[in-house]
Design a protein around this motif. Structure first.
Motif, PDB file in Angstrom:
ATOM      1  N   LEU A  26     -24.739 -88.226 -13.466  1.00  0.00           N
ATOM      2  CA  LEU A  26     -23.783 -88.619 -14.686  1.00  0.00           C
ATOM      3  C   LEU A  26     -22.626 -87.607 -14.888  1.00  0.00           C
ATOM      4  O   LEU A  26     -21.597 -87.963 -15.271  1.00  0.00           O
ATOM      5  CB  LEU A  26     -24.296 -88.971 -15.998  1.00  0.00           C
ATOM      6  N   SER A  27     -23.011 -86.330 -14.631  1.00  0.00           N
ATOM      7  CA  SER A  27     -22.087 -85.214 -15.081  1.00  0.00           C
ATOM      8  C   SER A  27     -21.004 -85.043 -13.881  1.00  0.00           C
ATOM      9  O   SER A  27     -20.052 -84.410 -14.002  1.00  0.00           O
ATOM     10  CB  SER A  27     -22.609 -83.874 -15.450  1.00  0.00           C
ATOM     11  N   LEU A  28     -21.087 -85.680 -12.612  1.00  0.00           N
ATOM     12  CA  LEU A  28     -20.404 -85.662 -11.704  1.00  0.00           C
ATOM     13  C   LEU A  28     -19.084 -86.619 -11.757  1.00  0.00           C
ATOM     14  O   LEU A  28     -19.255 -87.665 -11.936  1.00  0.00           O
ATOM     15  CB  LEU A  28     -21.038 -85.967 -10.259  1.00  0.00           C
ATOM     16  N   ARG A  29     -18.036 -86.000 -11.454  1.00  0.00           N
ATOM     17  CA  ARG A  29     -16.741 -86.617 -11.816  1.00  0.00           C
ATOM     18  C   ARG A  29     -16.528 -87.333 -10.537  1.00  0.00           C
ATOM     19  O   ARG A  29     -16.380 -86.983  -9.446  1.00  0.00           O
ATOM     20  CB  ARG A  29     -15.435 -85.568 -11.995  1.00  0.00           C
ATOM     21  N   THR A  30     -16.147 -88.917 -10.717  1.00  0.00           N
ATOM     22  CA  THR A  30     -15.886 -89.648  -9.481  1.00  0.00           C
ATOM     23  C   THR A  30     -14.638 -89.980  -9.425  1.00  0.00           C
ATOM     24  O   THR A  30     -14.122 -91.136  -8.847  1.00  0.00           O
ATOM     25  CB  THR A  30     -17.117 -90.723  -9.588  1.00  0.00           C
ATOM     26  N   GLY A  31     -13.517 -89.406 -10.384  1.00  0.00           N
ATOM     27  CA  GLY A  31     -12.418 -90.204 -10.328  1.00  0.00           C
ATOM     28  C   GLY A  31     -11.992 -91.084 -11.401  1.00  0.00           C
ATOM     29  O   GLY A  31     -10.609 -91.455 -11.866  1.00  0.00           O
ATOM     30  N   ARG A  32     -13.205 -91.823 -12.105  1.00  0.00           N
ATOM     31  CA  ARG A  32     -12.871 -92.418 -13.191  1.00  0.00           C
ATOM     32  C   ARG A  32     -13.547 -91.674 -14.549  1.00  0.00           C
ATOM     33  O   ARG A  32     -14.390 -91.179 -14.385  1.00  0.00           O
ATOM     34  CB  ARG A  32     -13.747 -93.718 -13.037  1.00  0.00           C
ATOM     35  N   ALA A  33     -12.729 -92.219 -15.689  1.00  0.00           N
ATOM     36  CA  ALA A  33     -13.397 -91.521 -17.042  1.00  0.00           C
ATOM     37  C   ALA A  33     -14.687 -92.137 -17.377  1.00  0.00           C
ATOM     38  O   ALA A  33     -14.885 -93.443 -17.232  1.00  0.00           O
ATOM     39  CB  ALA A  33     -12.246 -91.978 -17.856  1.00  0.00           C
ATOM     40  N   ALA A  34     -15.330 -91.361 -17.895  1.00  0.00           N
ATOM     41  CA  ALA A  34     -16.999 -91.899 -18.212  1.00  0.00           C
ATOM     42  C   ALA A  34     -17.180 -90.892 -19.313  1.00  0.00           C
ATOM     43  O   ALA A  34     -17.275 -89.433 -19.205  1.00  0.00           O
ATOM     44  CB  ALA A  34     -17.918 -91.970 -17.078  1.00  0.00           C
ATOM     45  N   ALA A  35     -17.634 -91.232 -20.507  1.00  0.00           N
ATOM     46  CA  ALA A  35     -18.060 -90.471 -21.935  1.00  0.00           C
ATOM     47  C   ALA A  35     -19.257 -89.686 -21.315  1.00  0.00           C
ATOM     48  O   ALA A  35     -19.551 -88.279 -21.856  1.00  0.00           O
ATOM     49  CB  ALA A  35     -18.246 -91.186 -22.884  1.00  0.00           C
ATOM     50  N   SER A  36     -19.987 -89.998 -20.449  1.00  0.00           N
ATOM     51  CA  SER A  36     -21.183 -89.196 -20.034  1.00  0.00           C
ATOM     52  C   SER A  36     -20.751 -87.734 -19.271  1.00  0.00           C
ATOM     53  O   SER A  36     -21.555 -87.023 -19.266  1.00  0.00           O
ATOM     54  CB  SER A  36     -22.072 -90.141 -19.037  1.00  0.00           C
ATOM     55  N   MET A  37     -19.609 -87.743 -18.963  1.00  0.00           N
ATOM     56  CA  MET A  37     -19.236 -86.462 -18.102  1.00  0.00           C
ATOM     57  C   MET A  37     -19.256 -85.467 -19.001  1.00  0.00           C
ATOM     58  O   MET A  37     -19.481 -84.326 -18.670  1.00  0.00           O
ATOM     59  CB  MET A  37     -17.671 -86.575 -17.540  1.00  0.00           C
ATOM     60  N   ARG A  84     -12.395 -76.538 -21.584  1.00  0.00           N
ATOM     61  CA  ARG A  84     -11.703 -75.679 -20.512  1.00  0.00           C
ATOM     62  C   ARG A  84     -12.489 -74.920 -19.457  1.00  0.00           C
ATOM     63  O   ARG A  84     -12.550 -74.927 -18.538  1.00  0.00           O
ATOM     64  CB  ARG A  84     -10.760 -74.900 -21.063  1.00  0.00           C
ATOM     65  N   GLU A  85     -13.872 -74.272 -20.177  1.00  0.00           N
ATOM     66  CA  GLU A  85     -14.632 -73.469 -19.551  1.00  0.00           C
ATOM     67  C   GLU A  85     -15.758 -74.263 -18.970  1.00  0.00           C
ATOM     68  O   GLU A  85     -16.782 -73.781 -18.298  1.00  0.00           O
ATOM     69  CB  GLU A  85     -15.338 -72.578 -20.456  1.00  0.00           C
ATOM     70  N   SER A  86     -15.891 -75.493 -19.072  1.00  0.00           N
ATOM     71  CA  SER A  86     -16.970 -76.528 -18.552  1.00  0.00           C
ATOM     72  C   SER A  86     -17.147 -76.492 -17.351  1.00  0.00           C
ATOM     73  O   SER A  86     -18.114 -77.165 -16.678  1.00  0.00           O
ATOM     74  CB  SER A  86     -16.909 -77.896 -19.221  1.00  0.00           C
ATOM     75  N   VAL A  93      -5.676 -81.805 -23.576  1.00  0.00           N
ATOM     76  CA  VAL A  93      -4.302 -81.832 -24.501  1.00  0.00           C
ATOM     77  C   VAL A  93      -4.540 -82.150 -25.687  1.00  0.00           C
ATOM     78  O   VAL A  93      -5.165 -82.923 -26.184  1.00  0.00           O
ATOM     79  CB  VAL A  93      -3.353 -82.802 -23.784  1.00  0.00           C
ATOM     80  N   VAL A  94      -4.268 -81.095 -26.684  1.00  0.00           N
ATOM     81  CA  VAL A  94      -4.612 -81.003 -27.974  1.00  0.00           C
ATOM     82  C   VAL A  94      -3.585 -81.798 -28.637  1.00  0.00           C
ATOM     83  O   VAL A  94      -2.218 -81.579 -28.660  1.00  0.00           O
ATOM     84  CB  VAL A  94      -4.823 -79.717 -28.632  1.00  0.00           C
ATOM     85  N   ASP A  95      -3.909 -82.861 -29.663  1.00  0.00           N
ATOM     86  CA  ASP A  95      -2.928 -83.525 -30.344  1.00  0.00           C
ATOM     87  C   ASP A  95      -3.435 -83.757 -32.001  1.00  0.00           C
ATOM     88  O   ASP A  95      -4.310 -84.796 -32.024  1.00  0.00           O
ATOM     89  CB  ASP A  95      -2.571 -84.951 -29.847  1.00  0.00           C
ATOM     90  N   GLY A  96      -3.277 -82.770 -32.546  1.00  0.00           N
ATOM     91  CA  GLY A  96      -3.934 -82.429 -34.071  1.00  0.00           C
ATOM     92  C   GLY A  96      -5.648 -82.593 -33.666  1.00  0.00           C
ATOM     93  O   GLY A  96      -6.116 -81.593 -33.261  1.00  0.00           O
ATOM     94  N   THR A  97      -6.191 -83.596 -34.306  1.00  0.00           N
ATOM     95  CA  THR A  97      -7.654 -83.309 -34.375  1.00  0.00           C
ATOM     96  C   THR A  97      -8.118 -84.151 -32.959  1.00  0.00           C
ATOM     97  O   THR A  97      -9.555 -84.284 -32.527  1.00  0.00           O
ATOM     98  CB  THR A  97      -8.469 -83.950 -35.421  1.00  0.00           C
ATOM     99  N   ILE A  98      -7.354 -84.808 -32.267  1.00  0.00           N
ATOM    100  CA  ILE A  98      -7.481 -85.605 -30.955  1.00  0.00           C
ATOM    101  C   ILE A  98      -7.217 -84.729 -29.650  1.00  0.00           C
ATOM    102  O   ILE A  98      -6.259 -84.202 -29.684  1.00  0.00           O
ATOM    103  CB  ILE A  98      -6.826 -87.038 -30.977  1.00  0.00           C
ATOM    104  N   ILE A  99      -8.413 -84.773 -28.849  1.00  0.00           N
ATOM    105  CA  ILE A  99      -8.138 -83.791 -27.729  1.00  0.00           C
ATOM    106  C   ILE A  99      -8.380 -85.002 -26.442  1.00  0.00           C
ATOM    107  O   ILE A  99      -9.115 -85.701 -26.356  1.00  0.00           O
ATOM    108  CB  ILE A  99      -9.318 -82.914 -27.221  1.00  0.00           C
ATOM    109  N   ARG A 100      -7.159 -84.899 -25.767  1.00  0.00           N
ATOM    110  CA  ARG A 100      -7.068 -86.030 -24.656  1.00  0.00           C
ATOM    111  C   ARG A 100      -7.318 -85.253 -23.329  1.00  0.00           C
ATOM    112  O   ARG A 100      -6.868 -84.207 -23.094  1.00  0.00           O
ATOM    113  CB  ARG A 100      -5.576 -86.314 -24.443  1.00  0.00           C
ATOM    114  N   LEU A 101      -8.068 -85.783 -22.570  1.00  0.00           N
ATOM    115  CA  LEU A 101      -8.516 -85.318 -21.262  1.00  0.00           C
ATOM    116  C   LEU A 101      -8.008 -86.383 -20.185  1.00  0.00           C
ATOM    117  O   LEU A 101      -8.946 -87.290 -19.753  1.00  0.00           O
ATOM    118  CB  LEU A 101     -10.189 -85.163 -21.251  1.00  0.00           C
TER     119      LEU A 101
END
Length: 185
Positions: A26-37, A84-86, A93-101
């Protein structure tokens, strides 16, 4: 004699190795977004390492975007640092309290690297299953020395080997499926 040997327990332990493998996949990135990452990521919050989903809400609003809405404004920088260190290779990208990945498209070289990582995870799971098998076989040898008949020994060895073979097949199937998913463009 064979009361020490519990095939159900061995199968449960082998299934535990399979569950751990699924979690690693689940932690492997496959090019699609998944909260489990983001599940393995820990944030230094309030003096303790805390899972990221306990300091903010993790969402997937688009196929190539993950957002983390941090509940405490004071933790935003710590969450960003943890991301960043993960080692995910994603720039937050930080936008107030929302962080976009934003999830970038995977290139061919990175896909091949990820399939190798998946193979490594699968090999670790196979080793865990073999260790459970070895434990079972050791119990059978001990029971044999305590007076178990040779027929019973052969029966239990075959049962342990059968459980091992089934678990290894599941691992191989999961690996093949994950590698196909990673290589899919």
């Amino acid at each position: 004699m064979a009361e020490d040997l519990d095939i159900d327990d061995l199968e449960r332990r082998m299934e535990g190795a399979m569950a751990a493998l699924r979690q690693e996949f689940l932690s492997l990135r496959t090019g699609r977004a998944a909260a489990s990452m983001l599940e393995p990521i820990m944030v230094d919050a309030y003096g303790a390492l805390t899972p990221i989903n306990q300091v903010g809400t993790v969402n997937v609003p688009e196929p190539r975007m993950i957002t983390v809405n941090v509940w405490d404004r004071a933790l935003v920088n710590k969450v960003e640092k943890a991301l960043r260190e993960s080692g995910l290779g994603i720039n937050p990208v930080v936008d107030g309290t929302i962080i976009r990945l934003p999830i970038p498209e995977l290139n061919e070289e990175r896909r091949r690297e990820l399939t190798k990582v998946a193979g490594h995870y699968a090999e670790n799971a196979r080793v865990a299953v073999r260790n459970v098998r070895r434990d079972g076989m050791d119990k059978i040898k001990k029971a044999k020395s305590d007076g178990m008949s040779e027929d019973d020994q052969k029966f239990w060895e075959a049962a342990v080997q059968d459980a091992t073979d089934k678990a290894i097949k599941k691992i191989d199937a999961a690996l093949e499926s994950k590698q196909e998913e990673i290589m899919q463009v």
